[in-house]
Scaffold this motif. Structure first.
Motif, PDB file in Angstrom:
ATOM      1  N   ALA A 176       0.670  -1.192   0.078  1.00 58.62           N
ATOM      2  CA  ALA A 176      -0.193   0.135   0.046  1.00 58.62           C
ATOM      3  C   ALA A 176       0.819   1.309  -0.141  1.00 58.62           C
ATOM      4  CB  ALA A 176      -1.029  -0.153   1.010  1.00 58.62           C
ATOM      5  N   GLY A 177       0.321   2.327  -0.613  1.00 57.99           N
ATOM      6  CA  GLY A 177       0.954   3.599  -0.581  1.00 57.99           C
ATOM      7  C   GLY A 177       1.168   4.097   0.862  1.00 57.99           C
ATOM      8  N   ARG A 178       2.080   4.867   1.164  1.00 54.22           N
ATOM      9  CA  ARG A 178       2.280   5.270   2.326  1.00 54.22           C
ATOM     10  C   ARG A 178       2.669   7.098   2.330  1.00 54.22           C
ATOM     11  NH1 ARG A 178       7.760   5.507   4.007  1.00 54.22           N
ATOM     12  NH2 ARG A 178       8.989   4.618   2.257  1.00 54.22           N
ATOM     13  N   ILE A 179       2.421   7.945   3.347  1.00 54.23           N
ATOM     14  CA  ILE A 179       2.796   9.258   3.163  1.00 54.23           C
ATOM     15  C   ILE A 179       4.359   9.462   3.450  1.00 54.23           C
ATOM     16  CG2 ILE A 179       2.494  11.429   4.403  1.00 54.23           C
ATOM     17  CD1 ILE A 179      -0.455  10.426   5.271  1.00 54.23           C
ATOM     18  N   VAL A 180       4.940  10.008   2.228  1.00 49.83           N
ATOM     19  CA  VAL A 180       6.376  10.233   2.376  1.00 49.83           C
ATOM     20  C   VAL A 180       6.629  11.824   2.384  1.00 49.83           C
ATOM     21  CG1 VAL A 180       6.790   8.112   1.280  1.00 49.83           C
ATOM     22  CG2 VAL A 180       6.561  10.236  -0.137  1.00 49.83           C
ATOM     23  N   ARG A 181       5.618  12.586   2.102  1.00 49.01           N
ATOM     24  CA  ARG A 181       5.761  14.095   2.230  1.00 49.01           C
ATOM     25  C   ARG A 181       4.860  14.727   2.766  1.00 49.01           C
ATOM     26  NH1 ARG A 181       7.851  18.327  -2.418  1.00 49.01           N
ATOM     27  NH2 ARG A 181       8.387  19.938  -1.110  1.00 49.01           N
ATOM     28  N   MET A 182       4.963  15.624   3.861  1.00 52.44           N
ATOM     29  CA  MET A 182       3.835  16.408   4.408  1.00 52.44           C
ATOM     30  C   MET A 182       4.344  17.979   4.259  1.00 52.44           C
ATOM     31  SD  MET A 182       3.262  14.150   7.790  1.00 52.44           S
ATOM     32  CE  MET A 182       1.603  15.105   8.199  1.00 52.44           C
ATOM     33  N   LYS A 183       3.264  18.787   3.844  1.00 51.53           N
ATOM     34  CA  LYS A 183       3.462  20.118   3.586  1.00 51.53           C
ATOM     35  C   LYS A 183       2.452  20.781   4.149  1.00 51.53           C
ATOM     36  CE  LYS A 183       3.818  19.778  -0.933  1.00 51.53           C
ATOM     37  NZ  LYS A 183       3.922  20.168  -2.514  1.00 51.53           N
ATOM     38  N   ASP A 184       2.887  21.873   4.936  1.00 54.75           N
ATOM     39  CA  ASP A 184       1.731  22.827   5.495  1.00 54.75           C
ATOM     40  C   ASP A 184       2.104  24.417   5.094  1.00 54.75           C
ATOM     41  OD1 ASP A 184       3.938  23.230   7.186  1.00 54.75           O
ATOM     42  OD2 ASP A 184       2.955  23.295   9.090  1.00 54.75           O
ATOM     43  N   TYR A 185       1.166  25.161   4.646  1.00 57.80           N
ATOM     44  CA  TYR A 185       1.683  26.410   4.509  1.00 57.80           C
ATOM     45  C   TYR A 185       0.289  27.241   4.706  1.00 57.80           C
ATOM     46  CZ  TYR A 185      -1.165  25.369   0.155  1.00 57.80           C
ATOM     47  OH  TYR A 185      -2.060  24.873  -0.597  1.00 57.80           O
ATOM     48  N   HIS A 186       0.435  28.567   4.612  1.00 58.04           N
ATOM     49  CA  HIS A 186      -0.700  29.595   4.814  1.00 58.04           C
ATOM     50  C   HIS A 186      -1.387  29.855   3.683  1.00 58.04           C
ATOM     51  CE1 HIS A 186       0.923  30.543   9.000  1.00 58.04           C
ATOM     52  NE2 HIS A 186       2.190  30.634   8.325  1.00 58.04           N
ATOM     53  N   LEU A 187      -2.541  29.365   3.766  1.00 57.22           N
ATOM     54  CA  LEU A 187      -3.394  29.583   2.642  1.00 57.22           C
ATOM     55  C   LEU A 187      -3.925  31.135   2.169  1.00 57.22           C
ATOM     56  CD1 LEU A 187      -6.061  26.521   3.444  1.00 57.22           C
ATOM     57  CD2 LEU A 187      -3.682  26.562   2.293  1.00 57.22           C
ATOM     58  N   ALA A 188      -3.995  31.162   1.117  1.00 63.21           N
ATOM     59  CA  ALA A 188      -4.300  32.498   0.322  1.00 63.21           C
ATOM     60  C   ALA A 188      -5.872  32.958   0.701  1.00 63.21           C
ATOM     61  CB  ALA A 188      -3.843  32.695  -1.085  1.00 63.21           C
ATOM     62  N   VAL A 189      -6.334  33.843   1.016  1.00 63.65           N
ATOM     63  CA  VAL A 189      -7.594  34.058   1.206  1.00 63.65           C
ATOM     64  C   VAL A 189      -7.990  34.452  -0.326  1.00 63.65           C
ATOM     65  CG1 VAL A 189      -9.789  35.455   2.353  1.00 63.65           C
ATOM     66  CG2 VAL A 189      -7.579  34.567   3.591  1.00 63.65           C
ATOM     67  N   GLN A 190      -8.881  33.720  -0.977  1.00 62.03           N
ATOM     68  CA  GLN A 190      -9.243  34.083  -2.321  1.00 62.03           C
ATOM     69  C   GLN A 190     -10.650  34.009  -2.619  1.00 62.03           C
ATOM     70  OE1 GLN A 190      -6.283  31.125  -3.822  1.00 62.03           O
ATOM     71  NE2 GLN A 190      -5.347  32.934  -5.015  1.00 62.03           N
ATOM     72  N   THR A 191     -11.314  34.303  -3.925  1.00 61.59           N
ATOM     73  CA  THR A 191     -12.649  33.901  -4.491  1.00 61.59           C
ATOM     74  C   THR A 191     -12.089  32.752  -5.363  1.00 61.59           C
ATOM     75  OG1 THR A 191     -11.921  35.282  -6.408  1.00 61.59           O
ATOM     76  CG2 THR A 191     -12.965  36.587  -4.704  1.00 61.59           C
ATOM     77  N   PRO A 192     -13.358  31.888  -5.453  1.00 61.39           N
ATOM     78  CA  PRO A 192     -13.214  30.841  -6.366  1.00 61.39           C
ATOM     79  C   PRO A 192     -12.562  31.278  -7.691  1.00 61.39           C
ATOM     80  CG  PRO A 192     -15.053  30.639  -5.113  1.00 61.39           C
ATOM     81  CD  PRO A 192     -14.489  32.004  -4.928  1.00 61.39           C
ATOM     82  N   SER A 200      -9.672  19.640  14.385  1.00 57.40           N
ATOM     83  CA  SER A 200      -9.432  21.345  14.016  1.00 57.40           C
ATOM     84  C   SER A 200     -10.396  21.532  13.100  1.00 57.40           C
ATOM     85  CB  SER A 200      -8.153  21.363  13.414  1.00 57.40           C
ATOM     86  OG  SER A 200      -7.973  20.726  12.202  1.00 57.40           O
ATOM     87  N   ARG A 201     -10.929  20.681  12.330  1.00 61.32           N
ATOM     88  CA  ARG A 201     -11.915  21.054  11.091  1.00 61.32           C
ATOM     89  C   ARG A 201     -11.357  21.788  10.156  1.00 61.32           C
ATOM     90  NH1 ARG A 201     -16.496  17.996  11.398  1.00 61.32           N
ATOM     91  NH2 ARG A 201     -16.715  17.232  13.636  1.00 61.32           N
ATOM     92  N   ARG A 202     -10.009  21.850  10.056  1.00 64.16           N
ATOM     93  CA  ARG A 202      -9.310  22.571   9.010  1.00 64.16           C
ATOM     94  C   ARG A 202      -9.227  21.396   7.865  1.00 64.16           C
ATOM     95  NH1 ARG A 202      -6.256  27.085   9.471  1.00 64.16           N
ATOM     96  NH2 ARG A 202      -6.811  27.344   7.414  1.00 64.16           N
ATOM     97  N   ALA A 203      -8.905  21.798   6.587  1.00 70.14           N
ATOM     98  CA  ALA A 203      -8.756  20.989   5.532  1.00 70.14           C
ATOM     99  C   ALA A 203      -7.587  20.378   5.368  1.00 70.14           C
ATOM    100  CB  ALA A 203      -9.318  21.762   4.133  1.00 70.14           C
ATOM    101  N   ARG A 204      -7.624  19.302   4.730  1.00 73.12           N
ATOM    102  CA  ARG A 204      -6.263  18.419   4.351  1.00 73.12           C
ATOM    103  C   ARG A 204      -6.626  17.767   2.851  1.00 73.12           C
ATOM    104  NH1 ARG A 204      -4.599  14.668   9.667  1.00 73.12           N
ATOM    105  NH2 ARG A 204      -3.334  16.583  10.775  1.00 73.12           N
ATOM    106  N   VAL A 205      -5.390  17.673   2.120  1.00 72.06           N
ATOM    107  CA  VAL A 205      -5.566  17.120   0.879  1.00 72.06           C
ATOM    108  C   VAL A 205      -4.505  15.906   0.915  1.00 72.06           C
ATOM    109  CG1 VAL A 205      -5.524  17.176  -1.530  1.00 72.06           C
ATOM    110  CG2 VAL A 205      -6.505  19.275  -0.257  1.00 72.06           C
ATOM    111  N   LEU A 206      -4.853  14.752   0.523  1.00 71.88           N
ATOM    112  CA  LEU A 206      -3.980  13.509   0.504  1.00 71.88           C
ATOM    113  C   LEU A 206      -4.115  13.330  -0.900  1.00 71.88           C
ATOM    114  CD1 LEU A 206      -2.416  11.424   2.027  1.00 71.88           C
ATOM    115  CD2 LEU A 206      -4.371  10.147   1.642  1.00 71.88           C
ATOM    116  N   TYR A 207      -2.582  13.510  -1.618  1.00 72.07           N
ATOM    117  CA  TYR A 207      -2.610  13.192  -2.901  1.00 72.07           C
ATOM    118  C   TYR A 207      -1.533  12.091  -3.272  1.00 72.07           C
ATOM    119  CZ  TYR A 207       1.708  16.103  -2.391  1.00 72.07           C
ATOM    120  OH  TYR A 207       2.747  16.652  -2.049  1.00 72.07           O
ATOM    121  N   ARG A 208      -1.738  11.581  -4.644  1.00 72.90           N
ATOM    122  CA  ARG A 208      -0.830  10.810  -5.074  1.00 72.90           C
ATOM    123  C   ARG A 208       0.227  11.421  -5.676  1.00 72.90           C
ATOM    124  NH1 ARG A 208      -2.718   5.624  -5.253  1.00 72.90           N
ATOM    125  NH2 ARG A 208      -4.836   6.233  -5.400  1.00 72.90           N
TER     126      ARG A 208
END
Length: 266
Positions: free
Chosen positions: A140-156, A245-253
């Motif tokens: 199975a795939g596993r997490i090999v990199r974690m990145k956190d950053y300050h999200l921009a406040v934007q319109t869609p 925390s109810r903050r969003a996360r994105v797990l990606y391949r």
């Protein structure tokens, strides 16, 4: 876009990993530098990376080329994958030229006061099979990199434009209308979708052709997200929220078949 009027002639530094020759690095510098020479404005923070990936099957080999550059305070990124170094470089240069042209059009529209959203052409840099680079997998795939950053406040709208300029399949941001985390990604009948972390009505006054996900992102433990993405090999990412925390996360391949995790910085 006018030809070769850029004030800079600096070629990008090419960071090389794996079996890439000095000649191939020089070719990347020359081809990408020629594209940047067509820009009317100074190109800053130039970076290019060539990363060869070999799969479990030793006959499988793919080169990923990534180019990053800032023009008029806008970050542009291109990422491509091809069987050879030269093909990857040439595809990245072609993609960079398209995005520079897109930015040029956008800046001209801003000056005229007539800014609308024109969907940009996009082709996934991934192979047809998301696990094609790694070959047949028994683990199975596993997490090999974690990145956190300050999200921009934007319109869609601005988030979708940033996603196009950066050649992303998705873009995580803070929705200025709700104050909650949100994700624009490439999906749906319109080609663009919006998924938010909190319930909210459909946004009004947008120019981007959005398909709105009516339900908010599902809270789940990280281990569960990894399990779900492993169970869906055709799925490239999973948008969810942290149960506490109810903050969003994105797990990606990733290209190598393993996983990366994006999260907001506190």
């Amino acid at each position: 876009m006018s030809a070769r009027r850029n004030v800079t002639r600096e070629h990008p530094a090419v960071a090389v990993s794996g079996p890439v020759t000095a000649e191939e690095s020089a070719y990347a510098q020359r081809v990408i530098g020629d594209v940047l020479a067509t820009v009317d404005h100074a190109a800053e923070r130039l970076r290019a990376r060539l990363s060869p990936y070999g799969g479990y099957d030793t006959t499988a080999f793919t080169v990923v080329a990534q180019v990053n550059v800032a023009v008029r305070a806008r970050m542009i990124r291109v990422q491509t994958a091809a069987p050879t170094v030269r093909e990857a470089i040439e595809q990245a240069a072609a993609g960079l030229l398209l995005r520079l042209h897109r930015l040029d059009q956008h800046l001209a529209a801003e000056r005229s006061g007539d800014v609308g959203f024109v969907a940009g052409e996009w082709c996934s840099p991934y192979p047809q099979s998301p696990i094609g680079l790694a070959g047949p997998r028994t683990a199975a795939g596993r997490i090999v990199r974690m990145k956190d950053y300050h999200l921009a406040v934007q319109t869609p709208d601005s988030a979708a434009f940033a996603m196009d300029l950066r050649d992303y399949p998705f873009h995580l941001f803070v929705d200025d209308a709700t104050g909650g985390d949100a994700l624009v990604h490439r999906d749906g009948a319109t080609g663009y979708s919006l998924h938010r972390s909190v319930p909210a009505p459909a946004p009004a006054g947008l120019t981007v052709p959005l398909t709105i996900q009516r339900w908010p992102a599902v809270p789940m433990a990280l281990a569960r997200a990894v399990q779900l993405l492993n169970a869906a090999p055709d799925r490239r990412f999973l948008f969810f929220t942290d149960p506490r925390s109810r903050r969003a996360r994105v797990l990606y391949r990733r290209f190598d078949g393993q996983f990366g995790l994006l999260a907001p910085a506190w």
